[in-house]
Design a protein around this motif. Structure first.
Motif, short mmCIF file in Angstrom:
data_model
loop_
_atom_site.label_atom_id
_atom_site.label_comp_id
_atom_site.label_asym_id
_atom_site.label_seq_id
_atom_site.Cartn_x
_atom_site.Cartn_y
_atom_site.Cartn_z
N GLU A 116 -48.39 51.50 6.36
CA GLU A 116 -49.29 52.39 5.63
C GLU A 116 -50.46 51.64 5.02
OE1 GLU A 116 -47.14 54.72 2.79
OE2 GLU A 116 -45.44 55.01 4.15
N GLY A 117 -50.36 50.31 4.92
CA GLY A 117 -51.44 49.53 4.33
C GLY A 117 -50.89 48.33 3.57
N ASP A 118 -51.79 47.43 3.17
CA ASP A 118 -51.39 46.23 2.44
C ASP A 118 -50.83 46.60 1.07
OD1 ASP A 118 -52.51 45.06 4.63
OD2 ASP A 118 -54.30 44.31 3.59
N MET A 119 -49.80 45.87 0.64
CA MET A 119 -49.17 46.16 -0.66
C MET A 119 -48.59 44.88 -1.25
SD MET A 119 -46.91 49.60 0.08
CE MET A 119 -47.53 50.88 1.18
N HIS A 120 -48.40 44.91 -2.57
CA HIS A 120 -47.64 43.85 -3.23
C HIS A 120 -46.21 44.35 -3.44
CE1 HIS A 120 -48.14 46.13 -6.97
NE2 HIS A 120 -49.45 46.10 -6.79
N PRO A 121 -45.25 43.46 -3.63
CA PRO A 121 -43.85 43.88 -3.72
C PRO A 121 -43.56 44.91 -4.80
CG PRO A 121 -43.96 41.53 -3.32
CD PRO A 121 -45.36 41.99 -3.55
N TYR A 122 -44.24 44.81 -5.94
CA TYR A 122 -43.97 45.78 -6.99
C TYR A 122 -44.37 47.18 -6.55
CZ TYR A 122 -43.89 47.92 -11.63
OH TYR A 122 -43.61 48.74 -12.70
N GLU A 123 -45.48 47.29 -5.83
CA GLU A 123 -45.89 48.60 -5.30
C GLU A 123 -44.86 49.10 -4.29
OE1 GLU A 123 -49.59 50.73 -2.86
OE2 GLU A 123 -49.72 48.62 -3.43
N MET A 124 -44.34 48.19 -3.47
CA MET A 124 -43.31 48.58 -2.50
C MET A 124 -42.10 49.16 -3.22
SD MET A 124 -43.31 45.25 0.02
CE MET A 124 -44.82 44.37 0.38
N ILE A 125 -41.65 48.48 -4.26
CA ILE A 125 -40.47 48.94 -5.01
C ILE A 125 -40.71 50.33 -5.57
CG2 ILE A 125 -39.09 48.53 -7.08
CD1 ILE A 125 -39.53 45.51 -6.59
N ARG A 126 -41.87 50.52 -6.20
CA ARG A 126 -42.15 51.82 -6.82
C ARG A 126 -42.24 52.94 -5.79
NH1 ARG A 126 -46.27 51.72 -11.81
NH2 ARG A 126 -45.33 53.78 -11.93
N LEU A 127 -42.88 52.66 -4.67
CA LEU A 127 -43.01 53.68 -3.62
C LEU A 127 -41.65 54.04 -3.03
CD1 LEU A 127 -46.21 52.84 -1.56
CD2 LEU A 127 -45.75 54.93 -2.84
N LEU A 128 -40.85 53.03 -2.72
CA LEU A 128 -39.54 53.29 -2.12
C LEU A 128 -38.64 54.08 -3.07
CD1 LEU A 128 -38.86 49.87 -0.33
CD2 LEU A 128 -39.48 52.05 0.72
N ARG A 129 -38.72 53.76 -4.36
CA ARG A 129 -37.92 54.51 -5.33
C ARG A 129 -38.45 55.92 -5.51
NH1 ARG A 129 -37.05 49.64 -9.79
NH2 ARG A 129 -35.24 48.68 -8.75
N ARG B 182 -49.98 39.11 -8.69
CA ARG B 182 -49.32 39.91 -7.67
C ARG B 182 -49.87 39.52 -6.30
NH1 ARG B 182 -49.36 45.95 -10.49
NH2 ARG B 182 -47.67 45.54 -11.98
N THR B 183 -48.96 39.11 -5.44
CA THR B 183 -49.34 38.72 -4.09
C THR B 183 -49.27 39.92 -3.17
OG1 THR B 183 -48.43 36.50 -4.46
CG2 THR B 183 -48.84 37.16 -2.17
N THR B 184 -50.35 40.18 -2.47
CA THR B 184 -50.42 41.31 -1.55
C THR B 184 -50.14 40.83 -0.13
OG1 THR B 184 -52.03 42.45 -2.94
CG2 THR B 184 -51.91 43.14 -0.63
N TYR B 185 -49.39 41.67 0.60
CA TYR B 185 -48.99 41.31 1.95
C TYR B 185 -49.46 42.34 2.95
CZ TYR B 185 -45.88 37.93 -0.26
OH TYR B 185 -45.38 36.89 -1.01
N ALA C 114 -40.63 34.52 8.54
CA ALA C 114 -40.40 34.91 9.93
C ALA C 114 -41.67 35.33 10.64
CB ALA C 114 -39.38 36.04 9.98
N GLY C 115 -42.78 35.41 9.90
CA GLY C 115 -44.05 35.79 10.51
C GLY C 115 -44.19 37.28 10.75
N LEU C 116 -43.36 38.10 10.07
CA LEU C 116 -43.41 39.55 10.27
C LEU C 116 -44.35 40.23 9.28
CD1 LEU C 116 -39.64 40.23 11.01
CD2 LEU C 116 -41.51 39.73 12.61
N LEU C 117 -44.70 39.52 8.22
CA LEU C 117 -45.77 39.95 7.32
C LEU C 117 -46.50 38.69 6.88
CD1 LEU C 117 -44.52 39.10 4.36
CD2 LEU C 117 -43.45 41.35 4.47
N ALA C 118 -47.66 38.87 6.26
CA ALA C 118 -48.48 37.72 5.88
C ALA C 118 -49.18 37.99 4.56
CB ALA C 118 -49.51 37.42 6.96
N GLU C 119 -49.32 36.95 3.76
CA GLU C 119 -50.03 37.03 2.49
C GLU C 119 -51.52 37.20 2.75
OE1 GLU C 119 -51.04 33.97 -1.13
OE2 GLU C 119 -49.00 33.94 -0.29
#
Length: 208
Positions: free
Chosen positions: A23-36, A78-81, A61-66
């Motif tokens: 859906e687009g680049d995100m940082h882990p905290y955004e991922m957590i909030r969206l999934l919840r 916050r690191t965005t991936y 593993a090279g499946l996402l990148a900073e």
């Protein structure tokens, strides 16, 4: 091209993370909030620790990148991936592997939630494979159940078999109805042409 073992090592949470990044680049905290917010925690356990560990493994593993590091006021950095091509391929391959299997119920729930990442025809084909296996299992359970009763096995010892037979039969009936729905071209499938207002507001809230 992705390494096949990389897909085999994906956990359900890792799969959901990769699918989310489509859906687009995100940082882990955004991922957590969206999934919840989307109640994905019904399917997988989501904690801060497991999320950051999962993201780190996917990065290695090279499946996402900073793609950047931001700081907002006094908040921690916050690191965005971003999803890599290998990560996108891993999503479809993982779903493709898990959708027809009947021996892994928990991964199947995640695969079903992400089945829209496949073409409609492929998703229907894989679900038909699952239906064939489930129908065969239902027949085998029924025959075994009847055979046990004919041998005089007391019903109290057959409660789990009875439950398994009933639930498998219900699953078969539900899957038959689902395939009929997916075969209808009026059943919406695939990415939406434009994001809805609800989706945009959800993403905005998750970034805070």
């Amino acid at each position: 091209m992705i390494v096949k073992d990389a897909v085999a090592r994906l956990t359900p949470l890792a799969l959901m993370v990769l699918a989310l990044l489509k859906e687009g680049d995100m940082h882990p905290y955004e991922m957590i909030r969206l999934l919840r917010e989307r109640r994905v925690d019904r399917l997988v356990s989501i904690t801060n620790g497991t999320m950051y560990h999962t993201v780190a493994r996917l990065d290695r593993a090279g499946l996402l990148a900073e793609v950047g590091v931001d700081r907002d006021g006094n908040r921690p950095e916050r690191t965005t991936y971003s999803l890599t091509d290998a990560g996108a391929e891993a999503v479809t391959e993982w779903v493709r592997r898990e959708l027809p299997r009947i021996d892994r119920p928990e991964p199947f729930r995640v695969a079903l939630a992400e089945a829209h990442n496949l073409d409609r025809a492929e998703a229907v084909s894989l679900l038909r494979q699952r239906l064939t296996l489930l129908a065969a299992k239902h027949v085998a359970l029924g025959e075994g159940h009847r055979g046990a009763r004919e041998k005089g096995v007391p019903a109290q010892y057959l409660l789990e078999v009875d439950r398994d037979e009933e639930l498998t039969g219900a699953d078969v009936a539900w899957l038959e109805r689902l395939i009929q729905r997916l075969d209808d071209p009026d059943f919406a499938w695939g990415p939406e042409a434009a994001p809805s207002e609800r989706y945009l507001s959800q993403r905005k809230a998750a970034r805070r």
